[in-house]
Write an enzyme that holds these catalytic residues in place. Structure first.
Site, mmCIF file in Angstrom:
data_model
loop_
_atom_site.group_PDB
_atom_site.id
_atom_site.type_symbol
_atom_site.label_atom_id
_atom_site.label_comp_id
_atom_site.label_asym_id
_atom_site.label_seq_id
_atom_site.Cartn_x
_atom_site.Cartn_y
_atom_site.Cartn_z
ATOM 1 N N GLY A 1 0.786 -1.239 0.000
ATOM 2 C CA GLY A 1 0.000 0.000 0.000
ATOM 3 C C GLY A 1 0.808 1.272 0.000
ATOM 4 O O GLY A 1 0.250 2.358 0.149
ATOM 5 N N GLU B 1 4.197 -6.547 1.509
ATOM 6 C CA GLU B 1 3.769 -6.899 0.146
ATOM 7 C C GLU B 1 3.625 -5.674 -0.742
ATOM 8 O O GLU B 1 2.518 -5.302 -1.129
ATOM 9 C CB GLU B 1 2.395 -7.577 0.217
ATOM 10 C CG GLU B 1 2.371 -8.850 0.991
ATOM 11 C CD GLU B 1 0.957 -9.297 1.334
ATOM 12 O OE1 GLU B 1 0.034 -8.454 1.385
ATOM 13 O OE2 GLU B 1 0.769 -10.489 1.558
ATOM 14 N N PRO B 2 4.720 -5.015 -1.079
ATOM 15 C CA PRO B 2 4.588 -3.861 -1.966
ATOM 16 C C PRO B 2 4.287 -4.287 -3.402
ATOM 17 O O PRO B 2 4.879 -5.250 -3.906
ATOM 18 C CB PRO B 2 5.961 -3.188 -1.888
ATOM 19 C CG PRO B 2 6.900 -4.237 -1.409
ATOM 20 C CD PRO B 2 6.115 -5.291 -0.679
ATOM 21 N N GLY B 3 3.358 -3.614 -4.027
ATOM 22 C CA GLY B 3 3.060 -3.865 -5.444
ATOM 23 C C GLY B 3 3.383 -2.609 -6.229
ATOM 24 O O GLY B 3 4.430 -2.491 -6.873
ATOM 25 N N ARG C 1 -7.380 3.225 -14.935
ATOM 26 C CA ARG C 1 -7.331 3.934 -13.643
ATOM 27 C C ARG C 1 -7.920 5.347 -13.672
ATOM 28 O O ARG C 1 -8.635 5.724 -12.741
ATOM 29 C CB ARG C 1 -5.905 3.937 -13.091
ATOM 30 C CG ARG C 1 -5.386 2.504 -12.836
ATOM 31 C CD ARG C 1 -4.086 2.464 -12.052
ATOM 32 N NE ARG C 1 -4.265 2.855 -10.679
ATOM 33 C CZ ARG C 1 -3.971 4.038 -10.191
ATOM 34 N NH1 ARG C 1 -3.432 4.959 -10.968
ATOM 35 N NH2 ARG C 1 -4.210 4.313 -8.934
ATOM 36 N N CYS D 1 -14.751 3.893 -27.211
ATOM 37 C CA CYS D 1 -16.012 4.541 -27.508
ATOM 38 C C CYS D 1 -16.723 4.937 -26.203
ATOM 39 O O CYS D 1 -17.766 4.375 -25.861
ATOM 40 C CB CYS D 1 -16.853 3.558 -28.309
ATOM 41 S SG CYS D 1 -17.933 4.388 -29.420
ATOM 42 N N GLU D 2 -16.128 5.826 -25.470
ATOM 43 C CA GLU D 2 -16.654 6.299 -24.177
ATOM 44 C C GLU D 2 -16.197 7.738 -24.024
ATOM 45 O O GLU D 2 -14.994 8.007 -24.135
ATOM 46 C CB GLU D 2 -15.993 5.551 -23.001
ATOM 47 C CG GLU D 2 -16.224 4.106 -22.889
ATOM 48 C CD GLU D 2 -17.491 3.733 -22.148
ATOM 49 O OE1 GLU D 2 -18.020 4.550 -21.376
ATOM 50 O OE2 GLU D 2 -17.947 2.607 -22.375
ATOM 51 N N TYR E 1 -1.052 -1.736 -11.993
ATOM 52 C CA TYR E 1 -2.512 -1.783 -12.176
ATOM 53 C C TYR E 1 -2.951 -1.163 -13.510
ATOM 54 O O TYR E 1 -3.988 -0.513 -13.582
ATOM 55 C CB TYR E 1 -3.220 -1.105 -10.990
ATOM 56 C CG TYR E 1 -2.823 -1.711 -9.674
ATOM 57 C CD1 TYR E 1 -3.191 -3.012 -9.349
ATOM 58 C CD2 TYR E 1 -2.035 -1.007 -8.757
ATOM 59 C CE1 TYR E 1 -2.795 -3.592 -8.145
ATOM 60 C CE2 TYR E 1 -1.636 -1.585 -7.558
ATOM 61 C CZ TYR E 1 -2.019 -2.868 -7.268
ATOM 62 O OH TYR E 1 -1.623 -3.440 -6.082
#
Ligand SMILES: Cc1ncc(COP(=O)(O)O)c(C=O)c1O
Ligand SMILES: N[C@@H](CCCC[NH3+])C(=O)O
Length: 442
Positions: free
Chosen positions: A248, A290-292, A330, A361-362, A390
């Site tokens: 985190g 647990e670093p991501g 994101r 298409c958004e 991510y």
């Protein structure tokens, strides 16, 4: 302009990463292209590992690979002596394909299936992080049937609210993850496992959220778990050998973010655990983290090609690139902010205020609401920084866009580690009509 890790601007005015010209990379591999600075990944990993080493604390730094999972990144992680956090059979399978040391694999998730748990036993992985009572029943059944041992941690929610986006806080009571520390669930879970012949409870785990910039929340979480561990020792004569405080740790996406050095988070955890262990005369547990995002986030940069530009007078100029929410969800999902630069014209003034739009298409497919880049010309390359976590792992084929290629760079060398999807890949799972909906032959 803020450059990350090994990034520089060469004499041609091109952005380089790991000593490699990104314009050359775009020519070789096409765009969108996700480029990783492997030296930066290594530097981040070492920063966590060294802090524990300096303090003489037994620790495991597990790469939370949901941030970016691929065989090659697992291979680098293994070389660095990292452990690995996987959350699905798919991530475990990738680890197996990378021949990641099994004893260093930790399996997470709030709804692991029976098959996934069997897979973990087949591979004799290091530890399963148990998340709920259903899982406890399944793991008991599996271990007893196979007469095989398995190390486990109990994931708990310590009731700590970290200040970050609501979608990515996980330590509060109202969470789908883990056993509640305060309402008796954690004790019930403990009692179901205590003295089991095959399940070896190592200790407790918590993860309070993601993209956190303060150390206070980690201190509170460590205190809450240590308090429970002390209670278990008094009540059940059980001593935990592991305390896993999750990941985190925040990173710098834009100038608004002021992350702490990895050592600061680790030092806060160390001092909390050391002082509580001293106070209660508790044997110092191993600390696992647990670093991501903080390992791979700023090591990744996405290179896009600019296509169309549209000016909406007095409002904004849209500059569209050849990717979008399909390779980086994101901004649309969390309102996440990024910064960008014109990778082929880094020395030109970056004074054009534009909105970077994707090609999906958004209307909401905007990668950056307000970016400052060199006056855009069709064919220019745009670098969006800090896209290593991510993004690819959350990518989709929306609008049937192929997923980008991924290249690792280090010391002037580059290597393709995930090839670009082709249109054939896109349709590879499709099955043309056989029975349903076919016109009946007479
Ligand atoms: C259990 C667990 N560990 C580690 C992480 C990694 O978090 P981050 O990428 O913010 O370091 C996550 C994701 O938030 C998680 O759910
Ligand atoms: N996907 C989130 C983080 C989720 C963390 C995993 N528990 C993000 O992009 O910020």
């Amino acid at each position: 302009m803020y450059l990350y890790g090994t990034q520089t601007v060469n004499e041609k005015g091109h952005l380089t990463i790991g000593g490699v010209d990104t314009v050359d990379l775009a020519h070789i591999y096409g765009t969108p292209l996700l480029v990783y600075d492997i030296a930066l990944f290594k530097e981040r990993a070492a920063a966590f590992q060294e802090t524990f080493k300096k303090a003489g604390i037994q620790a495991q730094v597990a790469y939370a690979s949901k941030a970016f999972s691929s065989i090659a990144i697992y291979e680098v992680a293994a070389q660095l002596g990292l452990s690995l956090d996987v959350v699905s059979g798919g991530e475990l399978h990738t680890a197996v394909a990378a021949n990641f040391p099994r004893e260093k694999i930790h399996f997470h998730g709030n709804n692991k299936s029976y098959t996934e748990l069997q897979y973990a036993f087949d591979e004799k992985i290091g530890c399963i992080v148990l998340d709920n009572f259903h899982e406890i029943e399944m793991i008991k059944e599996i271990s007893e049937a196979r007469k095989e041992k398995m190390n486990v941690l109990l994931r708990v929610t310590p009731g700590v609210h970290a200040s970050t986006h609501d979608y990515i806080t996980t330590g509060q009571e109202d969470s789908k993850f883990g056993f509640d520390l305060k309402n008796g669930q954690t004790d019930d879970a403990f009692l179901k496992l205590h003295n089991h012949p095959y399940i070896q409870l190592l200790g407790m785990h918590c993860h309070i959220g993601s993209q956190i910039f303060e150390t206070e929340a980690f201190r509170l979480a460590a205190e809450a778990l240590m308090t429970k561990m002390v209670e278990w020792r008094q009540k059940f004569k059980f001593t935990c050998s592991v305390l896993n405080l999750g990941g985190g740790f925040g990173i710098r996406y834009t100038a608004e973010d002021e992350p702490l050095h990895p050592s600061k988070y680790v030092e806060e955890m160390e001092s909390t655990v050391l002082s509580m262990a001293r106070t209660y005369n508790y044997p110092l547990p191993e600390i696992w983290i647990e670093p991501g995002r903080s390992l791979v986030g700023d090591a990744g940069t996405t290179i896009y090609t600019i296509g169309s530009t549209k000016e909406v007078p007095n409002i904004r100029t849209y500059v569209s690139v050849d990717g979008g929410m399909s390779d980086n969800i994101r901004p649309a999902l969390y309102g996440a902010k990024y910064s960008a630069a014109s990778a082929n014209r880094m020395l030109d003034p970056h004074s054009d205020k534009v909105t970077i739009a994707g090609k999906c298409c958004e209307s909401g497919d905007k990668l950056i609401e307000e970016a400052f880049i060199a006056q855009p010309v069709e064919g220019d390359l745009l670098a969006i920084f800090c896209t290593g976590a991510y993004t690819y792992s959350m990518a989709s084929n929306y609008n049937r866009l192929p997923k980008p290629a991924i290249v690792f760079c280090e010391d002037g060398q580059h290597q393709l580690v995930v090839r670009r999807e082709t249109y054939e890949d896109i349709i590879r799972l499709d099955i043309p009509l056989q029975k349903i909906g076919r016109e009946q032959s007479k």
